[in-house]
Write a protein that holds these residues in place. Sequence first.
Motif, PDB file in Angstrom:
ATOM      1  N   GLN A   3       0.819  -1.210   0.000  1.00 41.64           N
ATOM      2  CA  GLN A   3       0.000   0.000   0.000  1.00 41.64           C
ATOM      3  C   GLN A   3       0.860   1.271   0.000  1.00 41.64           C
ATOM      4  OE1 GLN A   3      -2.676  -0.194   3.365  1.00 41.64           O
ATOM      5  NE2 GLN A   3      -3.047  -2.399   3.069  1.00 41.64           N
ATOM      6  N   ALA A   4       2.168   1.121   0.258  1.00 39.58           N
ATOM      7  CA  ALA A   4       3.051   2.293   0.309  1.00 39.58           C
ATOM      8  C   ALA A   4       3.251   2.880  -1.077  1.00 39.58           C
ATOM      9  CB  ALA A   4       4.394   1.902   0.909  1.00 39.58           C
ATOM     10  N   ARG A   5       3.543   4.178  -1.106  1.00 39.20           N
ATOM     11  CA  ARG A   5       3.854   4.827  -2.381  1.00 39.20           C
ATOM     12  C   ARG A   5       5.131   4.202  -2.957  1.00 39.20           C
ATOM     13  NH1 ARG A   5       4.299  11.199  -2.220  1.00 39.20           N
ATOM     14  NH2 ARG A   5       2.095  10.867  -1.618  1.00 39.20           N
ATOM     15  N   GLY A   6       5.061   3.757  -4.181  1.00 43.53           N
ATOM     16  CA  GLY A   6       6.201   3.081  -4.798  1.00 43.53           C
ATOM     17  C   GLY A   6       6.186   1.583  -4.573  1.00 43.53           C
ATOM     18  N   GLY A   7       5.175   1.067  -3.884  1.00 41.69           N
ATOM     19  CA  GLY A   7       5.071  -0.369  -3.671  1.00 41.69           C
ATOM     20  C   GLY A   7       5.883  -0.846  -2.488  1.00 41.69           C
ATOM     21  N   ALA A   8       5.971  -2.167  -2.357  1.00 42.83           N
ATOM     22  CA  ALA A   8       6.610  -2.773  -1.186  1.00 42.83           C
ATOM     23  C   ALA A   8       8.133  -2.790  -1.276  1.00 42.83           C
ATOM     24  CB  ALA A   8       6.088  -4.199  -0.996  1.00 42.83           C
ATOM     25  N   ARG A   9       8.683  -2.715  -2.478  1.00 33.70           N
ATOM     26  CA  ARG A   9      10.123  -2.936  -2.649  1.00 33.70           C
ATOM     27  C   ARG A   9      10.991  -1.976  -1.847  1.00 33.70           C
ATOM     28  NH1 ARG A   9      13.219  -6.796  -3.084  1.00 33.70           N
ATOM     29  NH2 ARG A   9      11.955  -7.663  -4.801  1.00 33.70           N
ATOM     30  N   PRO A  10      10.795  -0.652  -1.874  1.00 36.99           N
ATOM     31  CA  PRO A  10      11.688   0.245  -1.114  1.00 36.99           C
ATOM     32  C   PRO A  10      11.696  -0.050   0.383  1.00 36.99           C
ATOM     33  CG  PRO A  10      10.427   1.496  -2.723  1.00 36.99           C
ATOM     34  CD  PRO A  10       9.829   0.117  -2.684  1.00 36.99           C
ATOM     35  N   LEU A  11      10.536  -0.300   0.962  1.00 36.10           N
ATOM     36  CA  LEU A  11      10.483  -0.582   2.400  1.00 36.10           C
ATOM     37  C   LEU A  11      11.052  -1.962   2.718  1.00 36.10           C
ATOM     38  CD1 LEU A  11       6.991   0.929   3.354  1.00 36.10           C
ATOM     39  CD2 LEU A  11       9.268   1.934   3.663  1.00 36.10           C
ATOM     40  N   LEU A  12      10.833  -2.921   1.808  1.00 28.17           N
ATOM     41  CA  LEU A  12      11.408  -4.261   2.025  1.00 28.17           C
ATOM     42  C   LEU A  12      12.935  -4.198   1.967  1.00 28.17           C
ATOM     43  CD1 LEU A  12      10.888  -7.285   2.446  1.00 28.17           C
ATOM     44  CD2 LEU A  12      10.825  -7.528  -0.053  1.00 28.17           C
ATOM     45  N   ASP A  13      13.489  -3.438   1.027  1.00 27.57           N
ATOM     46  CA  ASP A  13      14.945  -3.278   0.952  1.00 27.57           C
ATOM     47  C   ASP A  13      15.473  -2.581   2.206  1.00 27.57           C
ATOM     48  OD1 ASP A  13      14.934  -4.487  -1.509  1.00 27.57           O
ATOM     49  OD2 ASP A  13      15.038  -2.615  -2.652  1.00 27.57           O
ATOM     50  N   THR A  14      14.699  -1.663   2.741  1.00 20.84           N
ATOM     51  CA  THR A  14      15.107  -0.989   3.969  1.00 20.84           C
ATOM     52  C   THR A  14      15.183  -1.978   5.132  1.00 20.84           C
ATOM     53  OG1 THR A  14      14.101   1.087   3.247  1.00 20.84           O
ATOM     54  CG2 THR A  14      14.516   0.834   5.601  1.00 20.84           C
ATOM     55  N   LEU A  15      14.176  -2.830   5.257  1.00 23.09           N
ATOM     56  CA  LEU A  15      14.179  -3.842   6.318  1.00 23.09           C
ATOM     57  C   LEU A  15      15.338  -4.828   6.131  1.00 23.09           C
ATOM     58  CD1 LEU A  15      10.358  -4.617   6.624  1.00 23.09           C
ATOM     59  CD2 LEU A  15      11.798  -3.466   8.318  1.00 23.09           C
ATOM     60  N   THR A  16      15.579  -5.224   4.903  1.00 22.23           N
ATOM     61  CA  THR A  16      16.672  -6.165   4.633  1.00 22.23           C
ATOM     62  C   THR A  16      18.010  -5.573   5.079  1.00 22.23           C
ATOM     63  OG1 THR A  16      15.486  -7.102   2.739  1.00 22.23           O
ATOM     64  CG2 THR A  16      17.866  -7.459   2.833  1.00 22.23           C
ATOM     65  N   ALA A  17      18.290  -4.339   4.698  1.00 22.81           N
ATOM     66  CA  ALA A  17      19.541  -3.685   5.095  1.00 22.81           C
ATOM     67  C   ALA A  17      19.596  -3.495   6.611  1.00 22.81           C
ATOM     68  CB  ALA A  17      19.674  -2.346   4.376  1.00 22.81           C
ATOM     69  N   TYR A  18      18.481  -3.175   7.197  1.00 22.39           N
ATOM     70  CA  TYR A  18      18.423  -2.953   8.650  1.00 22.39           C
ATOM     71  C   TYR A  18      18.791  -4.222   9.413  1.00 22.39           C
ATOM     72  CZ  TYR A  18      16.480  -1.408  13.150  1.00 22.39           C
ATOM     73  OH  TYR A  18      16.298  -1.066  14.484  1.00 22.39           O
ATOM     74  N   PHE A  19      18.240  -5.342   8.993  1.00 19.39           N
ATOM     75  CA  PHE A  19      18.543  -6.600   9.673  1.00 19.39           C
ATOM     76  C   PHE A  19      19.954  -7.089   9.343  1.00 19.39           C
ATOM     77  CE2 PHE A  19      13.741  -7.171   9.464  1.00 19.39           C
ATOM     78  CZ  PHE A  19      13.565  -6.795  10.790  1.00 19.39           C
ATOM     79  N   ASP A  20      20.416  -6.852   8.118  1.00 12.25           N
ATOM     80  CA  ASP A  20      21.763  -7.293   7.729  1.00 12.25           C
ATOM     81  C   ASP A  20      22.852  -6.546   8.493  1.00 12.25           C
ATOM     82  OD1 ASP A  20      20.727  -9.118   5.987  1.00 12.25           O
ATOM     83  OD2 ASP A  20      21.125  -7.961   4.157  1.00 12.25           O
ATOM     84  N   THR A  21      22.576  -5.330   8.926  1.00 11.69           N
ATOM     85  CA  THR A  21      23.571  -4.549   9.665  1.00 11.69           C
ATOM     86  C   THR A  21      23.427  -4.711  11.176  1.00 11.69           C
ATOM     87  OG1 THR A  21      22.125  -2.606   9.630  1.00 11.69           O
ATOM     88  CG2 THR A  21      23.766  -2.816   7.851  1.00 11.69           C
ATOM     89  N   GLY A  22      22.604  -5.677  11.587  1.00  9.96           N
ATOM     90  CA  GLY A  22      22.435  -5.888  13.018  1.00  9.96           C
ATOM     91  C   GLY A  22      21.534  -4.865  13.663  1.00  9.96           C
ATOM     92  N   CYS A  23      20.637  -4.268  12.879  1.00 10.13           N
ATOM     93  CA  CYS A  23      19.665  -3.278  13.361  1.00 10.13           C
ATOM     94  C   CYS A  23      20.357  -2.013  13.891  1.00 10.13           C
ATOM     95  CB  CYS A  23      18.759  -3.884  14.442  1.00 10.13           C
ATOM     96  SG  CYS A  23      17.828  -5.329  13.869  1.00 10.13           S
ATOM     97  N   VAL A  24      21.479  -1.662  13.255  1.00 10.73           N
ATOM     98  CA  VAL A  24      22.188  -0.420  13.603  1.00 10.73           C
ATOM     99  C   VAL A  24      21.759   0.647  12.607  1.00 10.73           C
ATOM    100  CG1 VAL A  24      24.423   0.687  13.879  1.00 10.73           C
ATOM    101  CG2 VAL A  24      24.117  -1.710  14.553  1.00 10.73           C
ATOM    102  N   ALA A  25      21.079   1.681  13.084  1.00  9.79           N
ATOM    103  CA  ALA A  25      20.486   2.685  12.203  1.00  9.79           C
ATOM    104  C   ALA A  25      21.531   3.415  11.370  1.00  9.79           C
ATOM    105  CB  ALA A  25      19.673   3.677  13.037  1.00  9.79           C
ATOM    106  N   ALA A  26      22.652   3.815  12.003  1.00  8.75           N
ATOM    107  CA  ALA A  26      23.667   4.576  11.272  1.00  8.75           C
ATOM    108  C   ALA A  26      24.252   3.746  10.131  1.00  8.75           C
ATOM    109  CB  ALA A  26      24.768   5.031  12.229  1.00  8.75           C
ATOM    110  N   SER A  27      24.558   2.486  10.395  1.00  4.95           N
ATOM    111  CA  SER A  27      25.121   1.620   9.353  1.00  4.95           C
ATOM    112  C   SER A  27      24.113   1.382   8.241  1.00  4.95           C
ATOM    113  CB  SER A  27      25.560   0.286   9.957  1.00  4.95           C
ATOM    114  OG  SER A  27      26.554   0.471  10.934  1.00  4.95           O
TER     115      SER A  27
END
Length: 389
Positions: free
Chosen positions: A305-329
């Motif tokens: 339902q997000a603007r631009g579809g699910a992909r941008p937010l899904l990529d954000t979650l993927t990077a967030y979890f891959d970095t150990g949930c460190v916001a700056a990284s």
Amino acid sequence: MSDRSANEQSARDRSANEQGVGTPGAGVPSAPPGRGPGEDFLDGLERILADAAPTGRRLTRDEIESRRALGARAAEAGHGWRSLVRAHLVAGRENWPRGADPDRVLAVVEQAVDAFADGYERAQRLVVRKEEAARREFIDDLLHGRGDRGQLAARSERFGLRLSRAHAVAVAEGPEKYDETDPVPRQVAADLFARFENRRILFTTKDGRMVCIAPGDQDDVLAHFAKRSYAATGRAQVAIGRSRPGTVGIGHSYEEALNALDVAQRMGLDEPLLRASDLLVFPVLARDRQALVDLVSSTLGPLEQARGGARPLLDTLTAYFDTGCVAASTARRLSLSVRALTYRLARVRTLTGVDPTDPVDRYTLQTAVIGARLLDWPTRPLSSTEAAP
């Protein structure tokens, strides 16, 4: 000594001399000389020399065909080429027609050897093709668990494996598809067998990938195979299945290696060496496919339902979890500001009702993200993955 005794001794001496007693190398009856290597395939050569050499004529079609047939028989019997050529030269010298011109005799021998070599090479190519076909059939049966186990075990000795031992399979996938005649697999195989020439290993190509089978307790072989595959291709990815016993175990190890490569592609894993034992969580998640589809649909479906579809937010979650949930990284990886990243995470929480920064919610959300990557969502609609095997 009496005359009678002297005569008896003289008779014994004559008998001993006739039998060679007391004489080194003598006394052994000389058996007719046996035919040397390759001489069984010279039938008719003496007649051809006697008939053709005096006039210098060329060999007839029947004579050439007879030489080719004998050459083929010699190849099928496994005779070496050197001994066969030597036998022809010896036969030419021993059956040299009296008074014949040397150039004419040599011309006849040349034609005979050439026809013989033609038959020999044709038969040898056929033998090699049959051997390669048998080898490919054995490898296919082995990797896919087909055929009688007892017969597979019997055939395996011929190709250098002992199926009574546990084995592991490594599969290398490069930027191109290969078969065994290509330079890259030939280079990898040469390096592998040069280093481990006394090991019972098997190298082949299948479906464009390089495959190595080695005893399960010889991880150094598979590690070297991975290293050489990467060096030869520049960026090959190698997966190693777990060591398993028996004929069926090799097929299972091969499937594990293939699945590891598939998981790496779906999950974006770029490590050059993958071990199936380190990736067991992914086949566990994918085992109940319907449950995984339901998890992704219910947890991440609202992101569409997000603007631009699910992909941008899904990529954000993927990077967030891959970095150990460190916001700056995570922000650096996505080339975002921390504020923009925080906004995206808040948007995820609003749409899904699950907070990625909350330790309790995080596990469910991260598992759903992994499932989305395994199912290739949202590129592939969840409705099509439900019907997939």
